[in-house]
Scaffold this active site. Structure first.
Site, PDB file in Angstrom:
ATOM      1  N   LYS A   1      11.562  31.484 -64.930  1.00  0.00           N
ATOM      2  CA  LYS A   1      10.448  32.429 -64.881  1.00  0.00           C
ATOM      3  C   LYS A   1      10.416  33.276 -66.149  1.00  0.00           C
ATOM      4  O   LYS A   1      11.456  33.586 -66.734  1.00  0.00           O
ATOM      5  CB  LYS A   1      10.554  33.326 -63.646  1.00  0.00           C
ATOM      6  CG  LYS A   1      11.772  34.225 -63.604  1.00  0.00           C
ATOM      7  CD  LYS A   1      11.835  35.015 -62.303  1.00  0.00           C
ATOM      8  CE  LYS A   1      13.079  35.901 -62.262  1.00  0.00           C
ATOM      9  NZ  LYS A   1      13.220  36.607 -60.988  1.00  0.00           N
TER      10      LYS A   1
ATOM     11  N   ASP B   1      19.256  34.056 -53.541  1.00  0.00           N
ATOM     12  CA  ASP B   1      19.310  35.171 -54.491  1.00  0.00           C
ATOM     13  C   ASP B   1      20.073  36.319 -53.843  1.00  0.00           C
ATOM     14  O   ASP B   1      20.359  36.289 -52.639  1.00  0.00           O
ATOM     15  CB  ASP B   1      17.902  35.611 -54.893  1.00  0.00           C
ATOM     16  CG  ASP B   1      17.863  36.242 -56.293  1.00  0.00           C
ATOM     17  OD1 ASP B   1      18.952  36.407 -56.892  1.00  0.00           O
ATOM     18  OD2 ASP B   1      16.763  36.568 -56.767  1.00  0.00           O
TER      19      ASP B   1
ATOM     20  N   HIS C   1      25.277  42.672 -57.842  1.00  0.00           N
ATOM     21  CA  HIS C   1      24.219  42.038 -58.630  1.00  0.00           C
ATOM     22  C   HIS C   1      24.773  41.394 -59.897  1.00  0.00           C
ATOM     23  O   HIS C   1      24.294  40.349 -60.328  1.00  0.00           O
ATOM     24  CB  HIS C   1      23.155  43.074 -58.991  1.00  0.00           C
ATOM     25  CG  HIS C   1      22.011  42.501 -59.772  1.00  0.00           C
ATOM     26  ND1 HIS C   1      21.132  41.576 -59.237  1.00  0.00           N
ATOM     27  CD2 HIS C   1      21.595  42.718 -61.047  1.00  0.00           C
ATOM     28  CE1 HIS C   1      20.238  41.254 -60.151  1.00  0.00           C
ATOM     29  NE2 HIS C   1      20.489  41.935 -61.262  1.00  0.00           N
TER      30      HIS C   1
ATOM     31  N   GLY D   1      17.648  70.277 -48.825  1.00  0.00           N
ATOM     32  CA  GLY D   1      18.058  68.910 -49.129  1.00  0.00           C
ATOM     33  C   GLY D   1      19.528  68.750 -49.450  1.00  0.00           C
ATOM     34  O   GLY D   1      20.002  67.621 -49.615  1.00  0.00           O
TER      35      GLY D   1
END
Length: 338
Positions: free
Chosen positions: A203, A229, A139, A47
């Site tokens: 919400k 969003d 964000h 990996g």
């Protein structure tokens, strides 16, 4: 050191189609071939990530195109290892083009003994040798302050505004909806661009990923609602918000989401929801299921990122890309001005 002549692009494996599209757009703008630097980014059997650059990059202005989307840890590590390879090859400047910035939702401590992972990622990027970051729709805006290097944060809303005006010919009954109180600024910005009213979905969550109750702030009766969003992950909140809007009198519900994470049951939920359409960008490479879903439409970001890269290379304004007049010619008639 040789003078910097041309910007050079290199890509990890996170979103190769977007990287190639950016290279094609830059070729059009430059009037000459701009390709991705020949390199291999692969994994050993255990990996570990290995990078080998096959072209000379000494003294060059390098742009690494790599979203840190799923698998977030692998793609982040690819970005860091590519950076180290370029730095040790004497690249003059390294800019990370991160269309989707992973770990951005961990931007603060929500309870005791939890990390601020977005700050940790910012530290890793800086220490690896990256000198500038170009991203889209972080964000949380404060993440820019986590870095000690320049961060250019592009916005999808100008492109969304072009798309909405193109597809919604009659704007008289269109209403923009923020799916939560925290996204009001983002929704208001788009509402201002298209001259539409704004509503809010309030919400209440009992735990992450589950919404206990939703209340609509504003009158959506007879409106074609557009939910705006930055991220759609499992799409549970998005689909439930659409249902609540219809129950409160909305005639149609569409959604415009900057980053289509769309993990787990998201595509199935969207397919069976009351939403007429979900529009996402290609900041995250879409899966085959996403591309096959008739309700989902993908708008390109390559024109905007290509121009932003050229502006950074030229030392000109990146914020000019937020203007309607600047974006229309960049998208070359894809959206007709209304």
């Amino acid at each position: 050191m040789p003078s910097i002549i041309e910007p050079k692009l290199i890509s990890g494996n996170a979103n190769l189609p977007l990287a190639r599209a950016v290279a094609r757009r830059m070729s059009m703008h430059r009037g000459m071939s701009v390709g991705l630097v020949d390199a291999r980014v692969e994994r050993f059997n255990d990996g570990e990530i290995f990078v080998e650059v096959f072209e000379n990059v000494r003294g060059e202005d390098m742009f690494i195109i790599q979203s840190t989307s799923r698998p977030a840890n692998d793609n982040l590590m690819e970005l860091l290892v590519i950076t180290d390879a370029l730095r040790r090859s004497s690249a003059a400047r390294i800019t990370a083009v991160i269309p989707y910035f992973g770990y951005a939702r961990q931007d603060r401590r929500t309870k005791a003994r939890t990390p601020i992972s977005a700050k940790l990622v910012a530290n890793l990027i800086h220490e690896a040798g990256i000198e500038r970051v170009l991203t889209m729709d972080l964000h949380a805006a404060q993440i820019q302050g986590f870095f000690d290097i320049p961060v250019d944060n592009l916005y999808a809303s100008p492109v969304f505004a072009l798309d909405i005006k193109h597809h919604f010919k009659d704007m008289s009954d269109v209403m923009v909806v923020s799916p939560d109180v925290g996204g009001v600024a983002r929704a208001r910005e788009l509402a201002t661009r298209i001259n539409a009213p704004l509503a809010i979905v309030d919400k209440r969550r009992e735990k992450p990923g589950e919404v206990a109750e939703m209340t609509i702030i504003g009158d959506v009766t007879g409106k074609r609602c557009i939910i705006v969003d930055d991220i759609a992950d499992t799409a549970g909140t998005l689909c439930k918000a659409a249902e609540v809007l219809i129950e409160n009198g909305a005639t149609e519900v569409h959604s415009y989401i900057s980053h289509g994470v769309l993990s787990g049951p998201a595509v199935e939920r969207i397919s069976s929801s009351v939403m007429k359409s979900l529009v996402i960008t290609d900041s995250i490479e879409p899966t085959e299921a996403v591309k096959a879903c008739p309700q989902i439409r993908i708008v390109p970001t390559a024109p905007m990122f290509a121009q932003a890269i050229l502006n950074i290379w030229n030392g000109t304004s990146v914020s000019s890309l937020f203007d309607h007049e600047t974006l229309v010619p960049i998208y070359e008639g894809m959206y007709q001005a209304s």
